[in-house]
Design a protein around this motif. Structure first.
Motif, short mmCIF file in Angstrom:
data_model
loop_
_atom_site.label_atom_id
_atom_site.label_comp_id
_atom_site.label_asym_id
_atom_site.label_seq_id
_atom_site.Cartn_x
_atom_site.Cartn_y
_atom_site.Cartn_z
N GLN A 150 30.33 38.55 33.18
CA GLN A 150 31.76 38.57 32.88
C GLN A 150 32.28 37.14 32.95
OE1 GLN A 150 33.85 41.68 34.89
NE2 GLN A 150 35.82 41.14 33.98
N LYS B 28 39.28 39.19 40.29
CA LYS B 28 38.57 40.33 39.67
C LYS B 28 37.26 40.63 40.40
CE LYS B 28 41.28 40.87 36.03
NZ LYS B 28 42.28 41.93 36.00
N SER B 29 36.56 39.59 40.83
CA SER B 29 35.26 39.84 41.46
C SER B 29 35.42 40.43 42.86
CB SER B 29 34.42 38.55 41.51
OG SER B 29 35.08 37.54 42.22
N ASN C 20 37.06 42.92 43.60
CA ASN C 20 37.02 44.39 43.48
C ASN C 20 35.61 44.93 43.28
OD1 ASN C 20 39.80 44.31 43.46
ND2 ASN C 20 39.89 44.11 41.22
N TRP C 21 34.63 44.07 43.24
CA TRP C 21 33.24 44.48 42.98
C TRP C 21 32.48 44.52 44.30
CZ3 TRP C 21 33.07 45.88 38.08
CH2 TRP C 21 31.85 46.18 37.50
N LYS D 186 26.56 43.62 44.73
CA LYS D 186 26.33 43.82 43.29
C LYS D 186 26.97 42.71 42.45
CE LYS D 186 24.02 47.68 43.17
NZ LYS D 186 22.63 47.63 42.74
N ARG D 187 27.44 41.65 43.10
CA ARG D 187 28.09 40.59 42.33
C ARG D 187 27.55 39.23 42.73
NH1 ARG D 187 33.30 40.70 46.10
NH2 ARG D 187 32.46 39.21 47.59
N LYS E 45 22.79 42.90 39.09
CA LYS E 45 24.06 42.34 39.57
C LYS E 45 24.92 41.91 38.39
CE LYS E 45 22.36 41.09 43.97
NZ LYS E 45 22.08 40.15 44.97
N ARG E 46 26.23 41.86 38.65
CA ARG E 46 27.13 41.30 37.65
C ARG E 46 27.40 39.84 37.99
NH1 ARG E 46 32.22 43.85 34.54
NH2 ARG E 46 30.58 45.39 34.25
#
Ligand code: MLT
Length: 245
Positions: free
Chosen positions: A45, A56-57, A59-60, A64-65, A96-97
């Motif tokens: 992203q 935004k990150s 909220n992850w 996983k980020r 992972k994102r």
């Protein structure tokens, strides 16, 4: 299919969008995006703004980020990764994102985010991009170089030329048939000149020089590798790139 090369996002027309936008930032954002997805990242992203990325990150799920990115080529303080594709190995990025911010590549992605199809290209995944274009045959295709803060970056336009070269060869089309602007012919000629020695070009160009000052020799070698991975990053939601299955 008509191709249009734009050396920078700022040079793209403001009142239109293509059927397919191909964003190119060989050094290094789109090489990093292709490598991360090839190594099993769930998605990448992209953000131009660090504060929005943080918001935004948040909220992850933390496991996983990964927050990744650079300013001036150097890792953003407090982030998990910089913008080196060499860090994107499966042990680090799988499932992972990547929340990624870079100086120019993510800005280019934002410029074309509303196009119906947005994909990213680098030398490493050039063949996958060409396969996609030949299969889907979009009527208008923009090859958009990310440049550096509004100015031209030779390596991005050369990668546009690399894509054009394969399209002409494998699509059995002539250059004049597919050229929507003269930049297409310029990009094709540029790649013809450097195709056997991209590393030398990367050592001469301004962003390559910047990266060499940061000891990124191996990144330059890696970013010059051509057609080494069969991965097509494609936009799923604005700013979110996934591996096309
Ligand atoms: C960018 O987006 O400007 C580049 O990817 C910078 C870099 O080489 O890290």
């Amino acid at each position: 299919m008509k191709l249009f090369v734009y050396h920078t996002p700022e040079l793209t027309p403001e009142d239109s969008l293509p059927d397919c936008a191909v964003v190119i930032d060989v050094l290094r954002a789109t090489t990093t995006i292709a490598t991360a997805l090839d190594s099993g990242a769930e998605a990448v992203q992209a953000f131009s703004d660090i504060d929005i990325l943080m918001e935004k990150s948040e909220n992850w799920l933390p496991d996983k980020r990964l927050r990744a990115g650079e300013r001036g080529g150097e890792k953003v303080a407090g982030f998990d990764l910089g913008n080196s594709p060499l860090d994107c190995v499966p042990e680090v990025v799988a499932d992972k994102r990547l929340f990624l911010t870079t100086t120019n590549g993510t800005r280019a992605l934002q410029r074309v985010a509303q196009a119906p199809i947005v994909i990213t290209a680098a030398q490493v995944n050039r063949q996958a991009v060409v396969n996609y274009l030949l299969e889907k045959q979009p009527l208008t295709v923009w090859l958009v170089g990310s440049g550096w803060q509004g100015s031209y970056s030779v390596e991005d336009t050369a990668c546009g030329g690399a894509i054009i070269e394969l399209l002409v060869e494998q699509g059995k089309m002539s250059l004049e048939e597919i050229a929507g602007n003269d930049e297409v012919i310029g990009a094709f000629s540029l790649y013809s000149q450097w195709q056997d020695d991209l590393v030398t070009m990367f050592h001469k160009c301004s962003h390559g020089q910047r990266l060499l000052l940061l000891n990124c020799h191996e990144d330059l070698e890696y970013c010059a590798k051509t057609d080494i991975m069969d991965v097509l990053p494609i936009q799923k939601d604005p700013g979110v790139l996934v591996k096309q299955s």
